[in-house]
Motif scaffolding. Structure first.
Motif: not given
Ligand SMILES: O=C(O)C(=O)Cc1ccccc1
Length: 279
Positions: A10-14, A100-102, A106-108, A125-128, A170-172
């Motif tokens: 459930a991370s954004f990367t996942q 949360s993840h840094p 930062a985005q909030t 280490s990650s949002t999830s 957006h994230t790349k």
């Protein structure tokens, strides 16, 4: 084929990895460095890691590892919309720390500044991973910033929705591999590019201009140039450069050759397409 990603589930990367590789085995790693090491050691074929966010900019760790690791290439880039939710354990009424993840903190930033100015924050280490930590510690008054899928998976209640400072966020993500070849995806393609890491020869006036002119007179359009410290001493940088266009074998090879003749150190990171993922 095994694919590593910055986990846990459930991370954004996942979310990005499971859109790109719906049929493959996804392996959760606990850091971006672990993702690079898993590729390097051959534990996985590829890894998905975040590279850049439209609000916060480059994920500097990812850029540094592209520089540090030998023979790891970008095979594809995929852009995904990012919405952040503030969540806490359903047993709690309030919270005294946001984890949360840094990148997510930062985005909030402005949301937190306006609503929770004096609330402590903690990088994780990650949002999830933050959502999971909050769900496992109801005795602590903690909140996490993560996505709605993480709220559902870890049984947390969302108390503020879509708290990113700009609605369009957006994230790349990049897919890294030991293979130089690019990987085509079945998503809308937005551009084609070549990534290079350039270290200038000894410091002299016009050094960067000289490097840029190699691309300019060949009409090779640059879509990104970013400097990063080399960490040896203050004032030493490497440059991450994206050349936007098809890879023209003669023109491009000549450009790299000319740069090397100047004494610049060039590392080819990949020639690949950028795709747009779904929400
Ligand atoms: O922490 C996560 O969930 C990640 O995948 C890294 C990240 C954090 C914030 C926005 C995009 C990616």
């Amino acid at each position: 084929m095994k694919i590593a990603y910055l986990g846990p589930q459930a991370s954004f990367t996942q979310l990005a990895a499971s859109q790109i590789f719906p049929e493959n085995e996804l392996i959760a790693e606990s850091s971006i460095l672990d993702c690079f090491n898993a590729v390097k050691n051959g534990e996985v074929d590829k890894a998905v890691v975040p590279l850049e966010n439209s609000i916060e900019g480059t994920v500097s760790m990812t850029l540094d590892y592209l520089y540090d690791f030998e023979n790891i290439f970008i095979q594809t880039e995929a852009i995904m919309p990012i919405s952040h939710q503030l969540m806490m354990h359903p047993a709690n009424e309030d919270f005294s720390k946001i984890i949360s993840h840094p990148q997510a903190l930062a985005q909030t930033f402005h949301f937190r500044f306006n609503h929770y100015k004096n609330t402590l924050t903690q990088d994780y280490s990650s949002t999830s991973a933050a959502a999971k930590l909050v769900s496992e510690n109801p005795q602590e008054k903690w909140a996490a910033i993560a996505n709605s899928y993480a709220a559902k998976l870890y049984g947390l209640k969302v108390i503020h929705k879509n708290i990113q400072d700009f609605e369009q966020n957006h994230t790349k993500f990049i897919i890294i591999s030991k293979k130089r070849t690019s990987l085509n995806l079945n998503f809308p393609k937005s551009s084609e590019k070549t990534s290079l890491l350039v270290t200038l020869p000894e410091d002299h006036a016009g050094g960067l201009h000289q490097v840029l002119s190699v691309f300019a007179w060949r009409k090779m359009n640059l879509s990104k140039i970013e400097s990063r410290t080399m960490k040896k001493n203050l004032g030493n940088y490497f440059f991450f450069i994206n050349v936007a266009s098809e890879w023209h074998p003669v023109l491009s090879e000549n450009a790299l050759e000319e740069l090397r003749l100047f004494g610049a150190d060039i590392k080819f990171i990949g020639h690949y397409n950028e795709y747009i993922l779904e929400d």
